[in-house]
Design a protein around this motif. Structure first.
Motif, PDB file in Angstrom:
ATOM      1  N   LEU A  72       0.825  -1.216   0.000  1.00  0.00           N
ATOM      2  CA  LEU A  72       0.000   0.000   0.000  1.00  0.00           C
ATOM      3  C   LEU A  72       0.859   1.266   0.000  1.00  0.00           C
ATOM      4  O   LEU A  72       0.442   2.311  -0.514  1.00  0.00           O
ATOM      5  CB  LEU A  72      -0.934   0.001   1.211  1.00  0.00           C
ATOM      6  N   MET A  73       2.090   1.183   0.536  1.00  0.00           N
ATOM      7  CA  MET A  73       2.999   2.340   0.522  1.00  0.00           C
ATOM      8  C   MET A  73       3.220   2.842  -0.900  1.00  0.00           C
ATOM      9  O   MET A  73       3.497   4.027  -1.117  1.00  0.00           O
ATOM     10  CB  MET A  73       4.347   1.973   1.143  1.00  0.00           C
ATOM     11  N   GLY A  74       3.118   1.941  -1.862  1.00  0.00           N
ATOM     12  CA  GLY A  74       3.293   2.342  -3.246  1.00  0.00           C
ATOM     13  C   GLY A  74       2.227   3.294  -3.745  1.00  0.00           C
ATOM     14  O   GLY A  74       2.404   3.959  -4.764  1.00  0.00           O
ATOM     15  N   ARG A  75       1.111   3.393  -3.021  1.00  0.00           N
ATOM     16  CA  ARG A  75       0.020   4.286  -3.419  1.00  0.00           C
ATOM     17  C   ARG A  75       0.220   5.705  -2.894  1.00  0.00           C
ATOM     18  O   ARG A  75      -0.565   6.609  -3.233  1.00  0.00           O
ATOM     19  CB  ARG A  75      -1.320   3.741  -2.909  1.00  0.00           C
ATOM     20  N   ARG A  76       1.226   5.926  -2.071  1.00  0.00           N
ATOM     21  CA  ARG A  76       1.407   7.246  -1.446  1.00  0.00           C
ATOM     22  C   ARG A  76       1.418   8.415  -2.432  1.00  0.00           C
ATOM     23  O   ARG A  76       0.841   9.470  -2.150  1.00  0.00           O
ATOM     24  CB  ARG A  76       2.693   7.260  -0.610  1.00  0.00           C
ATOM     25  N   PRO A  77       2.068   8.301  -3.579  1.00  0.00           N
ATOM     26  CA  PRO A  77       2.064   9.435  -4.516  1.00  0.00           C
ATOM     27  C   PRO A  77       0.671   9.807  -5.021  1.00  0.00           C
ATOM     28  O   PRO A  77       0.477  10.914  -5.534  1.00  0.00           O
ATOM     29  CB  PRO A  77       2.945   8.941  -5.673  1.00  0.00           C
ATOM     30  N   HIS A  78      -0.293   8.891  -4.895  1.00  0.00           N
ATOM     31  CA  HIS A  78      -1.632   9.115  -5.439  1.00  0.00           C
ATOM     32  C   HIS A  78      -2.690   9.343  -4.361  1.00  0.00           C
ATOM     33  O   HIS A  78      -3.819   9.706  -4.689  1.00  0.00           O
ATOM     34  CB  HIS A  78      -2.045   7.906  -6.290  1.00  0.00           C
TER      35      HIS A  78
ATOM     36  N   GLY B 232      -4.531  10.873  -0.829  1.00  0.00           N
ATOM     37  CA  GLY B 232      -4.670  12.009   0.058  1.00  0.00           C
ATOM     38  C   GLY B 232      -4.521  11.519   1.491  1.00  0.00           C
ATOM     39  O   GLY B 232      -3.699  10.661   1.797  1.00  0.00           O
ATOM     40  N   TRP B 233      -5.389  12.024   2.365  1.00  0.00           N
ATOM     41  CA  TRP B 233      -5.335  11.630   3.775  1.00  0.00           C
ATOM     42  C   TRP B 233      -5.979  10.279   4.016  1.00  0.00           C
ATOM     43  O   TRP B 233      -5.738   9.630   5.026  1.00  0.00           O
ATOM     44  CB  TRP B 233      -6.013  12.692   4.651  1.00  0.00           C
ATOM     45  N   ARG B 234      -6.833   9.853   3.096  1.00  0.00           N
ATOM     46  CA  ARG B 234      -7.551   8.600   3.298  1.00  0.00           C
ATOM     47  C   ARG B 234      -7.252   7.607   2.185  1.00  0.00           C
ATOM     48  O   ARG B 234      -7.019   7.978   1.042  1.00  0.00           O
ATOM     49  CB  ARG B 234      -9.060   8.861   3.355  1.00  0.00           C
ATOM     50  N   VAL B 235      -7.281   6.329   2.565  1.00  0.00           N
ATOM     51  CA  VAL B 235      -7.134   5.256   1.586  1.00  0.00           C
ATOM     52  C   VAL B 235      -8.463   5.055   0.884  1.00  0.00           C
ATOM     53  O   VAL B 235      -9.503   4.900   1.517  1.00  0.00           O
ATOM     54  CB  VAL B 235      -6.708   3.940   2.276  1.00  0.00           C
ATOM     55  N   LYS B 236      -8.437   5.059  -0.450  1.00  0.00           N
ATOM     56  CA  LYS B 236      -9.650   4.902  -1.234  1.00  0.00           C
ATOM     57  C   LYS B 236      -9.819   3.452  -1.682  1.00  0.00           C
ATOM     58  O   LYS B 236      -8.876   2.650  -1.635  1.00  0.00           O
ATOM     59  CB  LYS B 236      -9.613   5.829  -2.454  1.00  0.00           C
ATOM     60  N   VAL B 237     -11.030   3.151  -2.110  1.00  0.00           N
ATOM     61  CA  VAL B 237     -11.333   1.793  -2.561  1.00  0.00           C
ATOM     62  C   VAL B 237     -10.402   1.399  -3.706  1.00  0.00           C
ATOM     63  O   VAL B 237      -9.909   0.268  -3.759  1.00  0.00           O
ATOM     64  CB  VAL B 237     -12.809   1.682  -3.005  1.00  0.00           C
TER      65      VAL B 237
END
Length: 261
Positions: free
Chosen positions: A99-105, A107-112
């Motif tokens: 999930l760390m790989g999603r950091r560039p995309h 915001g403050w919350r993890v999306k579906v």
């Protein structure tokens, strides 16, 4: 379309020169592999492209964006880096590591869609059974597959892989590189890969770059570059190259430095 243009790139550790006057281009949907003996500059070049190291020269993205002008966050949207190994003691689960790989995309919350992407990459790299295990508890090969999944989760335009098969058994070597090739060919991303195994490089690469002493010795497709003469010159090894397959296959015979028996 050119993904990366490298112009007059050099890098030194103090007075010790590692890379000298490199000029390369990486094209769309292209897998470019860096091959050469230990110390030839493969890993250093990967780290220069990812801006882990600061070389002299110019690296342009998409033919015109100067890499040095981008923030670290912007670089992470463009480049996905898979190290040869990680010395960081990650105590997160496999799921959270990817999930760390999603950091560039994010915001403050993890999306579906972020969760969906993680699940997709876990299945592609066959690590879904480890989802809730701590990353630190995995074997070297399992960790390597998780790191590849994390980089792919970034949805990068260019994937940088430093010896991605070094900790993998034969089965997982093929599966990991099949996954990389499939994603490269189905999307418009490209990959730059430092790799020791010449036969894997021949099987999965569109372009080979032979490095020796920090300089580019030759650039071309696997058939044109993997010759007995080039292998003798670059690696100091006598080898036979089989050409009756869909890709050349290198069979090492002996080191040129070996003493006669």
């Amino acid at each position: 379309m050119v993904k990366i243009t490298i112009k007059d790139l050099s890098f030194s550790y103090g007075s010790r020169s590692i890379l000298e006057d490199l000029n390369l281009t990486v094209g769309d949907s292209e897998i470019l592999s860096l091959v050469g003996p230990n110390g030839s500059g493969k890993t250093t070049l990967i780290k220069c492209i990812d801006r882990i190291l600061k070389p002299k020269g110019t690296i342009l993205l998409d033919g015109g964006i100067d890499l040095q002008s981008l923030s670290r966050h912007e670089v992470a949207k463009y480049l996905g880096y898979v190290p040869q190994s990680t010395t960081r003691a990650l105590t997160t689960t496999v799921f959270d590591t990817i999930l760390m790989g999603r950091r560039p995309h994010m915001g403050w919350r993890v999306k579906v869609q972020d969760i969906d992407r993680v699940v997709e990459m876990m299945k592609l790299l066959h690590v879904e059974e480890f989802a809730l295990k701590d990353f630190s508890e995995l074997s070297g090969g399992q960790k390597q597959r998780v790191l590849i999944a994390r980089a792919l989760c970034q949805e990068p335009k260019v994937l940088l892989l430093d010896e991605p098969t070094s900790n993998l058994d034969v089965k997982h070597q093929l599966e990991a590189l099949d996954t990389v090739r499939s994603i490269v060919k189905k999307t418009d991303i490209s990959a730059v890969m430092a790799i020791h195994d010449l036969n894997l490089a021949a099987r999965y690469s569109d372009v080979l770059v032979m490095l020796k002493g920090g300089r580019v010795h030759a650039v071309g497709d696997p058939f044109s570059l993997l010759t007995e003469e080039n292998i003798r010159t670059i690696f100091g090894v006598e080898a036979a190259v089989m050409r009756d397959l869909d890709r050349p296959y290198v069979v090492p015979i002996k080191s040129l430095n070996a003493e006669a028996v």
